[in-house]
Design an enzyme around this catalytic site. Structure first.
Site, short mmCIF file in Angstrom:
data_model
loop_
_atom_site.label_atom_id
_atom_site.label_comp_id
_atom_site.label_asym_id
_atom_site.label_seq_id
_atom_site.Cartn_x
_atom_site.Cartn_y
_atom_site.Cartn_z
CD GLU A 11 -3.09 -1.02 2.18
OE1 GLU A 11 -2.94 -0.22 3.11
OE2 GLU A 11 -4.06 -1.80 2.10
CD GLU A 51 -4.03 -5.90 2.72
OE1 GLU A 51 -4.93 -5.25 3.31
OE2 GLU A 51 -2.82 -5.65 2.85
#
Length: 503
Positions: A172, A291
């Site tokens: 991320e 995710e």
């Protein structure tokens, strides 16, 4: 509600990569400590891993698992988690404001993964770490011996290298919350150089570059374009993340987020194609949706608690209790991944135990399967082979996140080796039974071998330590093969898995 579905043996979307049903586990909350690992628990094995949790994990048939993070990895030094346990440092984990004891590290997790029959997907630190750290980690994990880092692994009692083939290049990195957050061009460059260095060691490994943390990021989808323009020819996948919720208590809008996810995948696929064309590249890049899950029940409360607590060890965090509505949603979302399997080759439910997870385990107590365990298990067990195109004719509805959304959500797989056709169906309608008629051109079905269903529960119904099987799969007889067609009556708010032997 009349519905009609048509498939054809030759109209395939893609061969499904088995890794579409992978998982993720991070050093946060109780995912590791008192999740998979709890020495002294009555169910602990000789290595301290919980056998009751392991049995539930094995039953999911998980092909690969992403480790050790997650936000955690962006300030993690893998060297802290190897060597004699009594010499390992206790560190502060800045991502989740807790203490990390490092009693479980790469080698311990590798033992657990091997016992579970799961391939490791390792993430490297590109937040506070960098190329050199990643290169040394690769040598420690994958080189046979005769060098500093490989001989260190052998000195730690692991003679043979692990041969890890999947490597995530950070986590991320588009997020301002990330330790070591970078701008897209800067991150794309370090990812490119790190990927090239890892592949200089072993050109057969696959690397995964960070895409957007979700499709509401202000940098999406420009982030994907800028990153890929820096590293397109050196990486194999770009990751996507997305979490889901129903704070508005609007069930149909919640279910509409399944189609919204499909648009997210298609958009990033378009960016991939654009950059490939712009660079005149020959290689293809696919999506690793590493995710995904429902996460909203305690999200606001947990966010506040993390700010207030004083660096605890393995605190209860993100321990969502999933209900029947969430299970229906997960069934539909997995259908979407099957339908998008030409783009999405790897996907990881986040996470596996305790932390936003299909499995829960009490410290010193029992473990149980949450409601979402069951559709995840069904897709993992039976969503293999080829994904077939399904033409669905059914009534539709409009909601905030999309229009003309079909009440009937369908995915179909053909396991040609086993001679099995599997139909995954979600009836999203709140009150009406779906009268299903399905044409199967090119197939000669030999009756129904299995029909499992989740239906008839209050949407808020949950499982727990006292009622672990309250919401689960039941056998069903509401469908049959008649004149070469699949016909059935599918109750409102129900999820079905129907398997037929075919020639």
């Amino acid at each position: 509600m009349k519905t009609r579905v048509t498939i054809h043996r030759d109209f395939a979307i893609s061969r499904i990569d088995d890794r579409l049903y992978s998982a993720f586990i991070e050093h946060m909350g109780r995912a590791i400590y008192s999740g998979i690992y709890e020495p002294g628990h009555p169910q602990a094995d000789a290595n301290g891993f919980r056998r009751d949790v392991m049995e539930m994990v094995r039953d999911l048939n998980v092909p690969a698992i992403r480790y050790p993070g997650g936000n955690f990895v962006s300030a993690y030094d893998w060297k802290d988690g190897v060597g004699p346990r009594d010499e390992r440092p206790v560190r502060l984990d800045l991502a989740w404001r807790s203490k990390e004891t490092n009693q479980v590290g790469t080698n311990e997790f590798a033992v657990w993964a091997k016992d579970a029959g799961i391939e490791m997907m390792l993430a490297v630190n590109l937040g506070t770490g960098g190329l050199q750290d990643a290169r040394e980690y690769m040598e420690y994990v994958n080189h046979s011996g005769g060098t500093h880092w490989s001989d260190l692994r052998r000195a730690h009692g692991v003679e043979q290298p692990y041969g890890v083939k999947m490597w995530c290049l950070g986590n991320e990195m588009d997020g301002p919350w990330q330790i070591g957050h970078r701008e897209a061009k800067d991150y794309g460059r370090i990812a490119d150089e790190t990927s090239k260095a890892l592949k200089a060691f072993d050109p057969s490994i696959e690397t995964i570059v960070c895409g957007s943390s979700n499709d509401e990021m202000p940098t999406y989808p420009e982030w994907e374009r800028e990153v890929l323009e820096e590293c397109y020819e050196s990486v194999d996948y770009i990751s996507l993340h997305k979490y889901f919720g129903n704070r508005s208590r609007d069930t149909l809008n919640y279910f509409g987020k399944i189609e919204q996810t499909g648009r997210y995948i298609q958009t990033v696929g378009g960016v991939i194609d654009y950059v490939k064309a712009k660079k005149r590249a020959k290689n293809d890049i696919y999506i690793c949706f590493d995710e995904w899950n429902v996460w909203y029940h305690q999200r606001a409360e947990d966010k506040q608690r993390v700010k207030e607590w004083d660096w605890p060890e393995a605190p209860p965090l993100l321990e969502e209790t999933y209900n029947f509505e969430d299970a229906l949603f997960i069934g539909g979302l997995l259908n979407e991944f099957i339908r998008q399997s030409d783009r999405v080759k790897i996907a990881c439910i986040a996470q596996l135990v305790n932390v936003i997870a299909p499995i829960r385990a009490e410290r010193g107590g029992p473990a149980w399967r949450q409601t979402i365990y069951w559709p995840y298990q069904m897709a993992s067990l039976y969503g293999r082979g080829r994904a077939l195109r399904a033409e669905v004719e059914a009534p539709t509805y409009d909601c905030r996140v999309g229009d003309d959304i079909s009440y009937l959500d369908v995915a179909v797989t053909h396991d040609d080796a086993a001679g099995m056709l599997t139909v995954f169906v979600l009836n999203r309608h709140l009150t009406e039974t779906a009268e299903l008629s399905m044409d199967m051109a090119g197939f000669a079905p030999d009756g129904i071998e299995m029909h499992k269903v989740m239906q008839g529960h209050d949407l808020m119904a949950t499982n727990g330590p006292e009622t672990p099987d309250k919401v689960a799969l039941d056998d069903c007889r509401d469908a049959a093969v008649e004149d070469g067609q699949l016909r059935g009556r599918l109750a409102p708010l129900s999820y079905h898995v129907i398997r037929m032997r075919v020639t």
